[in-house]
Design a protein around this motif. Structure first.
Motif, PDB file in Angstrom:
ATOM      1  N   ASP A 177       6.471  -2.646  -6.048  1.00  0.00           N
ATOM      2  CA  ASP A 177       6.427  -3.992  -6.616  1.00  0.00           C
ATOM      3  C   ASP A 177       5.252  -4.795  -6.078  1.00  0.00           C
ATOM      4  OD1 ASP A 177       7.147  -4.353  -4.032  1.00  0.00           O
ATOM      5  OD2 ASP A 177       8.986  -5.493  -4.445  1.00  0.00           O
ATOM      6  N   GLY A 178       4.286  -4.114  -5.459  1.00  0.00           N
ATOM      7  CA  GLY A 178       3.128  -4.824  -4.944  1.00  0.00           C
ATOM      8  C   GLY A 178       3.291  -5.340  -3.535  1.00  0.00           C
ATOM      9  N   LYS A 179       4.548  -5.424  -3.075  1.00  0.00           N
ATOM     10  CA  LYS A 179       4.763  -5.893  -1.698  1.00  0.00           C
ATOM     11  C   LYS A 179       5.317  -4.773  -0.820  1.00  0.00           C
ATOM     12  CE  LYS A 179       6.887  -9.489  -3.394  1.00  0.00           C
ATOM     13  NZ  LYS A 179       7.973 -10.446  -3.480  1.00  0.00           N
ATOM     14  N   ARG A 180       6.158  -3.952  -1.432  1.00  0.00           N
ATOM     15  CA  ARG A 180       6.793  -2.865  -0.676  1.00  0.00           C
ATOM     16  C   ARG A 180       5.768  -1.774  -0.367  1.00  0.00           C
ATOM     17  NH1 ARG A 180      11.518  -1.903  -3.779  1.00  0.00           N
ATOM     18  NH2 ARG A 180      12.450  -3.550  -2.526  1.00  0.00           N
ATOM     19  N   SER A 181       5.779  -1.288   0.870  1.00  0.00           N
ATOM     20  CA  SER A 181       4.813  -0.266   1.263  1.00  0.00           C
ATOM     21  C   SER A 181       5.493   1.087   1.388  1.00  0.00           C
ATOM     22  CB  SER A 181       4.190  -0.620   2.619  1.00  0.00           C
ATOM     23  OG  SER A 181       3.740  -1.954   2.596  1.00  0.00           O
ATOM     24  N   PHE A 182       4.704   2.134   1.217  1.00  0.00           N
ATOM     25  CA  PHE A 182       5.238   3.497   1.278  1.00  0.00           C
ATOM     26  C   PHE A 182       4.384   4.391   2.164  1.00  0.00           C
ATOM     27  CE2 PHE A 182       6.851   1.719  -2.592  1.00  0.00           C
ATOM     28  CZ  PHE A 182       8.104   2.289  -2.773  1.00  0.00           C
ATOM     29  N   ILE A 183       5.058   5.201   2.963  1.00  0.00           N
ATOM     30  CA  ILE A 183       4.352   6.296   3.630  1.00  0.00           C
ATOM     31  C   ILE A 183       4.955   7.574   3.054  1.00  0.00           C
ATOM     32  CG2 ILE A 183       3.959   7.498   5.809  1.00  0.00           C
ATOM     33  CD1 ILE A 183       4.141   4.787   7.217  1.00  0.00           C
ATOM     34  N   VAL A 184       4.143   8.321   2.338  1.00  0.00           N
ATOM     35  CA  VAL A 184       4.631   9.506   1.643  1.00  0.00           C
ATOM     36  C   VAL A 184       4.165  10.743   2.408  1.00  0.00           C
ATOM     37  CG1 VAL A 184       4.664  10.762  -0.538  1.00  0.00           C
ATOM     38  CG2 VAL A 184       4.470   8.258  -0.541  1.00  0.00           C
ATOM     39  N   ILE A 185       5.101  11.427   3.028  1.00  0.00           N
ATOM     40  CA  ILE A 185       4.744  12.609   3.799  1.00  0.00           C
ATOM     41  C   ILE A 185       4.964  13.837   2.936  1.00  0.00           C
ATOM     42  CG2 ILE A 185       5.485  14.033   5.754  1.00  0.00           C
ATOM     43  CD1 ILE A 185       6.167  11.349   7.163  1.00  0.00           C
ATOM     44  N   THR A 186       3.945  14.628   2.774  1.00  0.00           N
ATOM     45  CA  THR A 186       4.105  15.814   1.930  1.00  0.00           C
ATOM     46  C   THR A 186       3.141  16.913   2.326  1.00  0.00           C
ATOM     47  OG1 THR A 186       4.084  16.646  -0.335  1.00  0.00           O
ATOM     48  CG2 THR A 186       2.538  14.871   0.161  1.00  0.00           C
ATOM     49  N   HIS A 187       3.563  18.125   2.018  1.00  0.00           N
ATOM     50  CA  HIS A 187       2.725  19.275   2.318  1.00  0.00           C
ATOM     51  C   HIS A 187       1.820  19.575   1.129  1.00  0.00           C
ATOM     52  CE1 HIS A 187       1.802  22.948   4.478  1.00  0.00           C
ATOM     53  NE2 HIS A 187       1.895  23.605   3.346  1.00  0.00           N
ATOM     54  N   TYR A 188       2.339  19.272  -0.078  1.00  0.00           N
ATOM     55  CA  TYR A 188       1.622  19.638  -1.305  1.00  0.00           C
ATOM     56  C   TYR A 188       1.114  18.408  -2.049  1.00  0.00           C
ATOM     57  CZ  TYR A 188       3.982  23.995  -0.414  1.00  0.00           C
ATOM     58  OH  TYR A 188       4.428  25.132   0.176  1.00  0.00           O
ATOM     59  N   GLN A 189       0.099  18.675  -2.812  1.00  0.00           N
ATOM     60  CA  GLN A 189      -0.535  17.590  -3.546  1.00  0.00           C
ATOM     61  C   GLN A 189       0.292  17.167  -4.763  1.00  0.00           C
ATOM     62  OE1 GLN A 189      -2.191  18.005  -6.703  1.00  0.00           O
ATOM     63  NE2 GLN A 189      -2.920  15.881  -6.760  1.00  0.00           N
ATOM     64  N   ARG A 190       1.137  18.084  -5.283  1.00  0.00           N
ATOM     65  CA  ARG A 190       1.734  17.849  -6.615  1.00  0.00           C
ATOM     66  C   ARG A 190       2.537  16.543  -6.692  1.00  0.00           C
ATOM     67  NH1 ARG A 190       7.200  21.409  -7.540  1.00  0.00           N
ATOM     68  NH2 ARG A 190       8.207  20.659  -5.680  1.00  0.00           N
ATOM     69  N   LEU A 191       3.180  16.140  -5.577  1.00  0.00           N
ATOM     70  CA  LEU A 191       3.935  14.892  -5.584  1.00  0.00           C
ATOM     71  C   LEU A 191       3.015  13.715  -5.883  1.00  0.00           C
ATOM     72  CD1 LEU A 191       6.652  13.361  -4.965  1.00  0.00           C
ATOM     73  CD2 LEU A 191       5.900  13.252  -2.595  1.00  0.00           C
ATOM     74  N   LEU A 192       1.755  13.851  -5.417  1.00  0.00           N
ATOM     75  CA  LEU A 192       0.818  12.736  -5.543  1.00  0.00           C
ATOM     76  C   LEU A 192       0.280  12.598  -6.967  1.00  0.00           C
ATOM     77  CD1 LEU A 192      -1.012  13.219  -2.138  1.00  0.00           C
ATOM     78  CD2 LEU A 192       1.028  11.869  -2.640  1.00  0.00           C
ATOM     79  N   GLU A 242       0.818  -1.215   0.000  1.00  0.00           N
ATOM     80  CA  GLU A 242       0.000   0.000   0.000  1.00  0.00           C
ATOM     81  C   GLU A 242       0.851   1.264   0.000  1.00  0.00           C
ATOM     82  OE1 GLU A 242      -3.859  -1.738   2.467  1.00  0.00           O
ATOM     83  OE2 GLU A 242      -2.495  -0.334   3.450  1.00  0.00           O
ATOM     84  N   VAL A 243       0.288   2.313  -0.600  1.00  0.00           N
ATOM     85  CA  VAL A 243       0.938   3.622  -0.547  1.00  0.00           C
ATOM     86  C   VAL A 243       0.008   4.581   0.205  1.00  0.00           C
ATOM     87  CG1 VAL A 243       1.811   5.573  -1.874  1.00  0.00           C
ATOM     88  CG2 VAL A 243       2.152   3.232  -2.716  1.00  0.00           C
ATOM     89  N   HIS A 244       0.516   5.071   1.328  1.00  0.00           N
ATOM     90  CA  HIS A 244      -0.267   6.004   2.144  1.00  0.00           C
ATOM     91  C   HIS A 244       0.357   7.381   2.070  1.00  0.00           C
ATOM     92  CE1 HIS A 244      -2.727   3.035   4.549  1.00  0.00           C
ATOM     93  NE2 HIS A 244      -1.841   2.232   3.944  1.00  0.00           N
ATOM     94  N   ALA A 245      -0.466   8.375   1.765  1.00  0.00           N
ATOM     95  CA  ALA A 245       0.042   9.740   1.793  1.00  0.00           C
ATOM     96  C   ALA A 245      -0.400  10.391   3.091  1.00  0.00           C
ATOM     97  CB  ALA A 245      -0.504  10.525   0.612  1.00  0.00           C
ATOM     98  N   ILE A 246       0.550  11.061   3.754  1.00  0.00           N
ATOM     99  CA  ILE A 246       0.200  11.807   4.968  1.00  0.00           C
ATOM    100  C   ILE A 246       0.347  13.284   4.632  1.00  0.00           C
ATOM    101  CG2 ILE A 246       0.731  12.214   7.405  1.00  0.00           C
ATOM    102  CD1 ILE A 246       0.337   9.329   7.274  1.00  0.00           C
ATOM    103  N   MET A 247      -0.721  14.007   4.726  1.00  0.00           N
ATOM    104  CA  MET A 247      -0.668  15.436   4.422  1.00  0.00           C
ATOM    105  C   MET A 247      -1.072  16.208   5.658  1.00  0.00           C
ATOM    106  SD  MET A 247      -2.272  15.438   0.600  1.00  0.00           S
ATOM    107  CE  MET A 247      -1.678  17.087   0.265  1.00  0.00           C
ATOM    108  N   GLY A 248      -0.775  17.500   5.619  1.00  0.00           N
ATOM    109  CA  GLY A 248      -1.187  18.310   6.764  1.00  0.00           C
ATOM    110  C   GLY A 248      -0.452  19.629   6.742  1.00  0.00           C
ATOM    111  N   PRO A 249      -1.007  20.616   7.467  1.00  0.00           N
ATOM    112  CA  PRO A 249      -0.365  21.929   7.512  1.00  0.00           C
ATOM    113  C   PRO A 249       0.961  21.857   8.269  1.00  0.00           C
ATOM    114  CG  PRO A 249      -2.230  21.839   9.031  1.00  0.00           C
ATOM    115  CD  PRO A 249      -2.235  20.554   8.273  1.00  0.00           C
ATOM    116  N   ASN A 250       1.746  22.938   8.159  1.00  0.00           N
ATOM    117  CA  ASN A 250       3.017  22.982   8.884  1.00  0.00           C
ATOM    118  C   ASN A 250       2.788  22.800  10.378  1.00  0.00           C
ATOM    119  OD1 ASN A 250       4.602  23.399   6.635  1.00  0.00           O
ATOM    120  ND2 ASN A 250       4.300  25.623   6.712  1.00  0.00           N
ATOM    121  N   GLY A 251       3.668  22.080  11.013  1.00  0.00           N
ATOM    122  CA  GLY A 251       3.590  21.913  12.465  1.00  0.00           C
ATOM    123  C   GLY A 251       2.544  20.919  12.911  1.00  0.00           C
TER     124      GLY A 251
END
Lengths: 365, 481, 250
Positions: free
Chosen positions: C193-208, C28-37
């Motif tokens: 590769d379907g097995k490796r998981s990611f937690i993507v921390i970002t402030h902006y949507q553009r990476l997604l 799974e790929v999870h994006a964590i977003m949120g304001p500064n701080g």
């Protein structure tokens, strides 16, 4: 030191003696300092701090260390006044503050001036007591007279500049002046101080000046020194500053005149986030010797210091730069820069530099 | 952070692995120093009259001198009457081949990882081994002599090449130079001698291995290297000593003389016993090393890796007299526990277009103090001289100190002198970054420190560089037991 | 694979995370977003085991094992990789040497044979292609003198070399221009590769736009206050974080 005996015999002939120290409320401090000086006399070149500076021109001259009065009139001084409307000229003649020549056009300024014998000054004299082991500082403590303390109150952001105007006027003898000035910058204050040094005629003189700063929290102080005395003038200057939390102290030292000039600068960044900028420019020719010694003591974390010294040396002149940076045990995240750049314009000019950096993770002494 | 500190503590207090004592019978002079002892040493070595004269002059001069106080080191006063000035492994008989070497001595060198012949033949290194100031074996002499290269113990050189010794000994470091040089000149017992004739490039690394073994002795060896016109030699020096609670004095003199177009590269891995964790014992290493670039375009290069000794006082220097000559100083000095180092160099520019480079890397851990002291002097005649110095300090803990005392003296307007200095701490950030990639804190510190020293290690001959890196790793290693 | 329950964590005595819950399954790929701080980088640091960060309550289970008790290097060897927001410089240590040490440490912990130089170079060559790394970068000192883009690319290269199971990307897009962002994202996508998981921390949507997440979480005041499919990121981009704040405050 083996040689202290020889130099002592010289100093005994001079007026560096108990009989000549001023009689006032500071007598005890004066005597103690004088004795400290007499213990060792003038240092010779074997002394690490004086390695590149031959002090014989001073130790072998018979100066009059008592304050010499002078028949000067205000008009004699006009040439030195800073003409700016926003300048308060504070005049020292032969080391003594002369209120009659001092002041601002409007007769108003937001800071106070106290005598060093006053109650107000007492506290700061005590707080700022520092390294009287240093021989010239000891001499200053023993012989200064008519020094002042300037107090800039908290939150005072002062548009006007304080001009410390030092003039030596010796009519027929070699004069030694020992001016002392303490500047206390209140919390959140901001202002500029200028010091200029001049001679009125060509007699030999010694200026042994001490300027001490206590820079309060968040204050921003700039101090500019311009040394422009005659070619027979020897000049020893000591600037000491204790910079407190988040305060900024900037100093510019410009040396043009004088025969033998030594500028000692000691800055203690005593509380976190304090900052100091030290800049020096020397333009020397003839047989001038100009020696800049700096100490920046990072005694607290997150402080920053920056030093830039430039020497332009012609003829037989000699330049010295000795910059020490100490980083004490608790001074984590210290940022300290130092740069000394020098140009020799003749085959006979000499530059000696000792950029010294020391980190004490624990306090040795 | 506390955890990191603990590890750094462990890492920086590694055990000394060369601290064994070999059971070699030795012949000692009585303790103390007097003219009689000087005469005794000279007689033992069957020296000619002129050599004894040199010693006596030095001794008389030494008596008038005082121990230097200016270095940034503190140590108990040395009692010069409580030292044995001559100690020699007792030879069973005259040595004809290596097989006849005292098996204990051979075992000692095997333990130290120095096979006196076989391995070094492969590596192409000729070795002179010195135990307690006496040269016990020099290898490869015959092969070298075919090229006219003289590589022998100092005392042999005094016997066999007196004209060379007479001419050059004291020409770079006169006996009047300083307190310890004077002492060495009076009592030195042996050392290495090397002469490379005109135009000869020495085909192998020459190496001297110094070992203090006997208790209560001082080691005073003397090395003299002469590179004649256009000659080249790379010279290596290594040293170790047993663990003892007492302090032992090592006061050596190394002189290098480089003629026109000659090049000498001198590398040291100094690993004398540094004392224990509490600062007991260890060697006082007070050494005078100096090279003279006498001829035009000559070059002398010092590289040192200093990890041992309780107190070190050492300034390998170059006098750049010949026009276009070059001096170099590359140094890594690592201090742990209570070690103190005051080291650096002097580059004296006299000739025109002379160049010098100084790269100094200090590393302090434990409660140690590490000082760099250097002088760059550009004389009036040294037109277009150039110097570049870089002096970096790395702190491994929060109880140590790093100090730099560079002196830059310039009296020529066409010269250019540059000095840069930095000080940093092994960062928590760097360690965490390594940790996050699976590297333990101990290995991380090793990586970071080795990276920091890279510019200096690059100057060492290959084989030595590996040894130096290992040594650094060991000096940093946790106490395994 | 990763199960974070009621996580409370503080730094220098200030509580930053208070009651964070998150479950990540393999692939799974999870994006964590949120304001500064809001605590995004704190979450990354806590997962990697940075010492200054203290866990006060809750648990982090990784393959059923309590992660909090493990040292940073043990976590790394078990397959947790943090791509740093500000990669650290290590002067004098070549990238290749650094990675060889790291790769072999990880292999040793798994009772695998240590790679010799030849095999290691081969592995490096393969992975360099995968993330389009320039060959010269392996001989340069770790991150020293690297541009912002090179540093981030180097992080992804290290990730490829170490073959982790869980990758935490801390503001990987910060300081990147569009081209660099694309190269870095391509590298990351190549490692999905379907097995490796990611937690993507970002402030902006553009990476997604480049790394398409399976889930988007909004972190605010140390808690996940809203979760949703990838469209949630677009909504955030459009409306900013204020509506979330309002929703939460009420």
């Amino acid at each position: 030191m083996n040689s202290s005996v020889d130099t002592l015999s010289v100093t005994n002939e001079t007026s560096i003696a108990e009989d000549n120290i001023p009689v006032d409320g500071l007598q005890k401090l004066r005597l103690a300092a004088l004795n400290k000086f007499l213990e060792k006399g003038f240092p010779d070149s074997k002394h690490e701090e004086w390695k590149y500076l031959n002090l014989k021109p001073i130790s072998e001259t018979k100066y009059n260390h008592r304050v010499v009065s002078s028949p000067l009139k205000a008009s004699d001084l006009e040439q030195f006044y800073d003409a700016g409307n926003d300048t308060v000229n504070l005049v020292f003649i032969n080391g003594r503050y002369c209120s009659e020549f001092s002041g601002h056009q409007s007769h108003k300024h937001p800071f106070s001036i106290y005598s060093l014998e006053s109650r107000e000054a007492e506290l700061y004299l005590e707080t700022l007591r520092n390294s009287e082991d240093e021989p010239f500082h000891a001499l200053n403590t023993a012989f200064h007279q008519g020094g002042i303390m300037i107090h800039v109150p908290d939150d005072c952001r002062m548009p006007m500049t304080i001009h410390l105007l030092y003039v030596n006027d010796s009519q027929n003898e070699a004069v030694a002046a020992h001016p002392k000035c303490i500047v206390v910058a209140g919390k959140n204050s901001a202002f500029q101080v200028i010091a200029t040094y001049h001679s009125l005629n060509n007699f030999p003189s010694l200026t042994n000046t001490v300027t001490e700063f206590l820079i309060g929290e968040n204050a921003v102080v700039e101090f500019d020194i311009k040394q422009n005395e005659n070619s027979n003038a020897n000049h020893i200057s000591r600037v000491y500053a204790r910079v407190q939390r988040k305060a900024v102290f900037d100093i510019f030292t410009v040396t043009m005149g004088g025969a033998l000039v030594r500028n000692n600068l000691e800055i203690i960044l005593s509380e976190p986030n304090a900052c100091a900028h030290l800049n020096g420019l020397t333009v020397a020719d003839g047989y001038q010797v100009v020696d800049n010694h700096t100490v920046v003591d990072h005694a607290s974390p997150n402080c920053e210091s920056n030093q830039l010294y430039k020497n332009i040396l012609d003829d037989h002149s000699q330049g010295v730069f000795n910059g020490k940076i100490f980083v004490r045990k608790d001074a984590q995240k210290t940022n300290a820069f130092q740069s000394s750049k020098n140009v020799l314009l003749s085959n006979t000019a000499v530059m000696n530099a000792k950029p010294q950096l020391e980190i004490f993770c624990y306090r040795k002494n | 952070m506390s955890e990191d500190l603990k590890i750094i503590d462990e890492v920086t207090s590694g055990e000394y692995k060369w601290g064994f004592v070999s059971n070699i019978e030795s012949e000692n002079a009585p303790k103390g120093l007097s003219e009689d002892i000087v005469r005794f040493i000279s007689a033992k070595k069957k020296e000619p009259e002129w050599m004894l004269e040199f010693r006596l002059k030095a001794f008389r001069h030494w008596q008038k001198m005082q121990e230097p106080q200016w270095a940034n080191v503190n140590y108990p006063k040395v009692d010069f009457q409580d030292i044995i000035y001559y100690s020699a492994p007792k030879p069973k008989k005259q040595l004809n081949s290596l097989d006849e070497l005292d098996p204990e001595i051979k075992a000692t060198f095997d333990k130290l990882g120095i096979s006196l012949l076989e391995q070094k033949r492969l590596a192409g290194v000729a070795v002179d081994a010195v135990i307690d100031s006496v040269s016990v074996k020099t290898t490869f002499r015959q092969e070298l002599s075919k090229l006219g290269i003289i590589f022998s113990s100092f005392s042999e050189a005094v016997q066999e090449h007196p004209e060379l010794v007479k001419k050059y000994m004291g020409s770079v470091v006169p006996y009047t130079d300083n307190f310890y040089a004077a002492l060495n000149s009076a009592v030195f017992s042996d050392g290495s001698f090397c002469y490379i004739p005109k135009g000869v490039r020495c085909p192998m690394e020459l190496s001297t291995y110094f070992r203090i073994n006997s208790a209560g002795t001082g080691q005073f060896e003397r090395t003299l290297i002469i590179a004649d016109e256009g000659a080249y030699v790379s010279y290596l020096e290594g040293c170790t000593a047993p663990k003892r609670d007492e302090n032992q004095l090592h006061a050596a003199v190394v002189e290098i003389y480089a003629h026109t177009d000659a090049q000498v590269k001198y590398s040291t891995v100094q690993n004398w016993y540094p004392g224990d964790k509490d600062g007991r014992g260890g060697i006082f290493n007070f050494v005078t090393k100096r090279g003279l670039c006498a001829g035009e375009r000559s070059k002398i290069s010092w590289t040192q890796v200093e990890t041992g000794s309780a107190v070190t006082w050492k300034y390998p220097s170059v006098i750049l007299k010949g026009d276009y000559s070059t001096g170099e100083f590359y140094s890594v000095a690592l201090t742990n526990n209570y070690q103190q180092v005051d080291t650096g160099t002097k580059m004296i520019h006299i000739g025109k277009h002379t160049r010098s480079t100084i790269i100094s890397k200090g590393i302090s851990g434990g409660r140690s103090n590490n000082s760099y002291r250097g002088l760059v002097r550009i004389g009036k005649q040294a037109e277009k001289a150039r110097n570049f110095s870089q002096c970096d300090s790395l702190l491994l803990g929060d109880k140590c100190g790093a100090h730099t005392f560079p002196y830059l003296e310039c009296a020529n307007p066409t010269a250019k002198v540059e000095h840069e200095a930095t000080t940093s701490k092994v960062g928590e950030d760097q360690i965490f970054y390594c940790n996050q990639r699976g590297i333990s804190t101990e290995d991380a510190i090793g990586l970071i420190v080795n990276g920091y020293c890279k510019e200096v290690f690059n100057q060492l001959p290959m084989e030595f560089a590996v040894e130096a890196q290992k040594l650094l790793a060991v000096s940093l290693e946790g106490s395994v037991g | 694979m990763l199960n974070i329950k009621n996580l409370h964590a503080s730094v220098e005595g200030r509580e930053i995370l208070n009651g964070l819950n998150l479950q990540v399954n393999p692939g799974e790929v999870h994006a964590i977003m949120g304001p500064n701080g809001s605590g995004k980088s704190t979450l990354a640091s806590v997962l990697a085991g940075r010492e200054a960060y203290e866990v006060n309550d809750g648990e982090i289970l990784y393959h059923g094992e309590n992660l909090i008790e493990l040292s940073p290097e043990e976590r790394a060897r078990k397959g947790i990789f943090l791509a740093f927001q500000y990669p650290i410089e290590i002067p004098g240590v070549s990238n290749a040497n650094f990675l060889k040490t790291a790769v072999n440490e990880v292999r040793k912990s798994k009772d695998m044979d240590v790679l010799d130089s030849k095999d290691f170079l081969k592995l490096m060559k393969d992975k360099m292609q995968l993330v389009k790394m320039d060959k010269s970068m392996t001989q340069r000192s770790v991150n020293e003198g690297f541009s912002g883009g090179e540093k981030k690319r180097n992080e992804i290269f290290q990730m490829a070399m170490l073959e982790p199971e869980l990758c935490v990307l801390d503001e990987t897009d910060s300081g990147l221009d569009i081209d660099a962002l694309r190269i870095v994202s391509d590298g990351i996508n190549a490692l999905r590769d379907g097995k490796r998981s990611f937690i993507v921390i970002t402030h902006y949507q553009r990476l997604l736009d480049y790394i398409v997440p399976d889930f988007v979480h909004v972190l605010y005041k140390g808690k996940i206050v809203k979760s949703g499919p990838k469209e949630l990121a677009l909504e955030l981009e459009e409306k900013g974080y204020d509506w979330i704040k309002e929703e939460v405050e009420i």
